[in-house]
Design a protein around this motif. Structure first.
Motif, short mmCIF file in Angstrom:
data_model
loop_
_atom_site.label_atom_id
_atom_site.label_comp_id
_atom_site.label_asym_id
_atom_site.label_seq_id
_atom_site.Cartn_x
_atom_site.Cartn_y
_atom_site.Cartn_z
N THR A 64 45.33 47.24 43.60
CA THR A 64 44.41 47.44 44.72
C THR A 64 43.80 48.83 44.68
O THR A 64 42.58 48.99 44.84
CB THR A 64 45.14 47.22 46.06
OG1 THR A 64 45.59 45.86 46.13
CG2 THR A 64 44.21 47.49 47.24
N ILE A 99 41.21 49.09 41.89
CA ILE A 99 39.95 48.43 42.24
C ILE A 99 39.19 49.26 43.27
O ILE A 99 37.97 49.41 43.18
CB ILE A 99 40.21 47.01 42.78
CG1 ILE A 99 40.77 46.12 41.66
CG2 ILE A 99 38.93 46.39 43.34
CD1 ILE A 99 41.19 44.75 42.12
N ILE A 136 38.53 45.91 50.61
CA ILE A 136 39.08 45.57 49.29
C ILE A 136 40.58 45.28 49.40
O ILE A 136 41.08 44.29 48.83
CB ILE A 136 38.83 46.69 48.28
CG1 ILE A 136 37.33 46.75 47.93
CG2 ILE A 136 39.66 46.50 47.00
CD1 ILE A 136 36.94 47.94 47.09
N THR A 188 38.55 41.41 38.33
CA THR A 188 39.66 42.28 37.96
C THR A 188 40.99 41.67 38.40
O THR A 188 41.97 41.65 37.65
CB THR A 188 39.50 43.67 38.61
OG1 THR A 188 38.24 44.22 38.23
CG2 THR A 188 40.61 44.61 38.17
N TYR A 189 41.01 41.14 39.63
CA TYR A 189 42.25 40.52 40.12
C TYR A 189 42.64 39.31 39.28
O TYR A 189 43.78 39.20 38.83
CB TYR A 189 42.12 40.10 41.59
CG TYR A 189 43.30 39.23 42.00
CD1 TYR A 189 44.53 39.82 42.32
CD2 TYR A 189 43.20 37.84 41.99
CE1 TYR A 189 45.62 39.02 42.63
CE2 TYR A 189 44.29 37.04 42.30
CZ TYR A 189 45.50 37.64 42.62
OH TYR A 189 46.59 36.85 42.91
N THR A 242 33.15 41.91 40.56
CA THR A 242 33.95 42.94 39.90
C THR A 242 35.34 42.98 40.51
O THR A 242 36.35 43.08 39.79
CB THR A 242 33.27 44.32 40.03
OG1 THR A 242 32.00 44.28 39.39
CG2 THR A 242 34.13 45.41 39.38
N VAL A 243 35.41 42.91 41.83
CA VAL A 243 36.72 42.92 42.52
C VAL A 243 37.53 41.69 42.13
O VAL A 243 38.68 41.80 41.70
CB VAL A 243 36.52 42.95 44.05
CG1 VAL A 243 37.88 42.81 44.76
CG2 VAL A 243 35.84 44.25 44.49
N THR A 288 37.55 52.07 41.45
CA THR A 288 36.46 51.57 40.62
C THR A 288 35.21 51.30 41.45
O THR A 288 34.09 51.71 41.09
CB THR A 288 36.88 50.27 39.91
OG1 THR A 288 38.02 50.53 39.07
CG2 THR A 288 35.74 49.71 39.06
#
Length: 207
Positions: free
Chosen positions: A192, A195, A87, A160-161, A156-157, A198
């Motif tokens: 970071t 995430i 991630i 969010t970014y 999702t990653v 999460t």
């Protein structure tokens, strides 16, 4: 990974900067050649056309990323550690290449698409598969729960970014991030870590 000469890499670096700043249509082969201090014919010799140059650029970047993912998986001993590291790597790479990433998605969405992104999309699928296989291995190991929707982890990653990035002005004012350096620090650290937490919560929570 795609093997390129130092001269080709130099041309790609300059082209990436110009594409990011001016867009694909707004960047001429003449300008790329001038900035790279080469003859226009060299671009034709190495890449064939401006379209092929962009194809090579995005293919090289994503192929390089695939190698980095493999090394990251090898270097971490636990599945949770591997997820954290991937991630962090993904956010760093996306953030550093955010302008060219935006350009690629714009070109992909064009009805009169000029660029052949088939190799890029193939490598992208392979990278997602690496991530998927890692999660499945963690599930088999007992580190991750078996009920998580794996297909939604990467969206999702990235979601969010890009929500933060495309609302940069709003978040910058709210967080007091009034220069690029402070925004970059926020993304590579605060965002970071958020995430990572999460995704780990999704992977380890037993419903």
């Amino acid at each position: 990974m795609i093997q390129l000469s130092e001269k080709q890499l130099q041309i790609l670096k300059i082209a990436e900067e110009l594409f990011s700043k001016n867009g694909f249509d707004g960047t001429s082969v003449r300008t790329i050649a001038k900035m790279a201090n080469i003859n226009i014919a060299m671009i034709s010799y190495y890449f064939g056309s401006k379209e092929k140059l962009l194809e090579t650029l995005v293919s090289y970047r994503i192929s390089n990323f695939q190698v980095a993912i493999g090394k990251t998986i090898e270097n971490e001993s636990t599945y949770v550690g591997k997820i954290d590291a991937i991630i962090a790597l993904l956010i760093k790479r996306i953030h550093e290449g955010r302008k060219i990433h935006k350009l690629v998605h714009f070109e992909l969405s064009r009805e009169d698409q000029k660029i052949d992104f088939s190799n890029y999309l193939k490598k992208k699928d392979e990278n997602i598969q690496l991530f998927t296989n890692l999660i499945k291995a963690g599930q088999a190991d007992g580190s991750f729960n078996k009920h998580v929707d794996i297909e939604l982890i990467v969206p999702t990653v990235l979601g969010t970014y890009f929500n933060l990035y495309y609302n940069k002005k709003i978040y910058s004012e709210a967080q007091g991030l009034f220069d690029e350096e402070s925004f970059d620090h926020y993304v590579l650290n605060n965002l970071t870590q958020h995430i990572q937490k999460t995704i780990k919560a999704l992977l380890t929570y037993e419903a």
